[in-house]
Design an enzyme around this catalytic site. Sequence first.
Site, mmCIF file in Angstrom:
data_model
loop_
_atom_site.group_PDB
_atom_site.id
_atom_site.type_symbol
_atom_site.label_atom_id
_atom_site.label_comp_id
_atom_site.label_asym_id
_atom_site.label_seq_id
_atom_site.Cartn_x
_atom_site.Cartn_y
_atom_site.Cartn_z
ATOM 1 N N LYS A 171 41.058 6.683 14.136
ATOM 2 C CA LYS A 171 39.715 7.274 14.069
ATOM 3 C C LYS A 171 39.685 8.722 14.539
ATOM 4 C CE LYS A 171 36.940 3.174 13.510
ATOM 5 N NZ LYS A 171 36.130 2.119 14.095
ATOM 6 N N ARG A 193 41.561 -4.134 15.562
ATOM 7 C CA ARG A 193 41.457 -3.902 14.106
ATOM 8 C C ARG A 193 42.290 -2.672 13.765
ATOM 9 N NH1 ARG A 193 38.411 -0.962 10.522
ATOM 10 N NH2 ARG A 193 37.706 -2.056 8.637
#
Length: 279
Positions: free
Chosen positions: A223, A258
Site C-alpha cells: 500500500k 491479506r
Amino acid sequence: MNPLELSSWLHTPRRPPLLMGVLNVTPDSFSDGGRHLDPADAERRVEEMIAEGADWIDVGGESTRPGSQPVPEDEQRRRVLPAVRAAASRGVVVSIDTTRAAVAEAALDAGAVIVNDVSAGRDDPALLRLVAGRHAAIVLMHMQGTPATMQQAPTYSDVVREVRDFLLRRRDVAASAGVDPSRILLDPGIGFGKTTEHNLELLRELPRLAGLGHPLVVGTSRKRFIGEITGEPDPSRRLLGTAATVSWSIANGASVVRVHDVQAMRQVLRMTCAMMSRR
Ligand code: HH2
C-alpha cells in the site's frame, strides 16, 4: 485450508494466523490490475497462490483504490465468477471482495464461503441478510468516506478509538441482521480514508483491535503508506516494506494477513510464528 477447516479455525481460541492471497480481476487495481482479466490467467494465479501457501483466496472485481468508481454488479459478476469457481474447485477457502449482495450471492453459489465487504454492510443492506441466510462468514472493514473521496482529507480525533467503535457498531448491526457472531471478522481498513500517520497509529495499537473477540484481518500489502515511508513509488517493489508490516501485524495479534506476494509472505509468517511459538 478448506471450508470445513475454516469453521473449526473460527472456533479455535489461539488460531494460527492465515495468509489471504489477493486476486483482483480488474483492469485498474493499484498493484495487480489488468493481469488476471483472462480467466485462464486468473486460474493460473489461483494455482500458483495455492502452491505458494495461500490459506484463503480473496477474489475481487472492483478496485477500491483511492479515486476509483463503482463497477456495475453485472460486470463484477462477469469478472469474478470464473476465478471463484476455479479456486473453490481446488478446495481452498474463497472470499468475494464486494459490497454488493447480488455479486456476493453469485459468488457464494459458485463456492465462496466468506464475503469481504469493505463497506461493512453499509453499501447494500441486503448483503448482511444474505450472509445471515447462507450462514457465510464476513469480513467487516472500516473505511472513512468512499473509495472515490476517502483520501481527500481523512480526519479523526482518535483514529484507534473511532475505528474500534465503528467495528463494534457494525458487528452489532451484522449480528442483529442474523449473522452468526462467530463468523464475523474485523479489519481496520489500512489505507481506506487514512493518512500515513493514521495507518501507523492503527498498526502501533493493533492489540487493542485484536482483542475485540473476533479474528482481525490486516491488509497492508504494497500500500501507498509503505511507498511513502520507504520512498518506493512502484507498488510491486514494496515487498520488504510489506514484510515488515506483515510480521508486525502477526506479532501484534492479527489472525489473517491479506497479501499479494504469497510465497514471500509465507516465509515471513512461518518465521514470525516460530519466534512467537505459534507454529
Ligand atoms: N484492501 C484492498 C481491497 N480489499 N479488503 C480488506 N478486508 N482489507 C483490505 O485492507 C483491503 C481489502 C485494497 O487492495 P487491492 O485489492 O490490492 O487493490 P484494489 O482495491 O485497487 O483492487
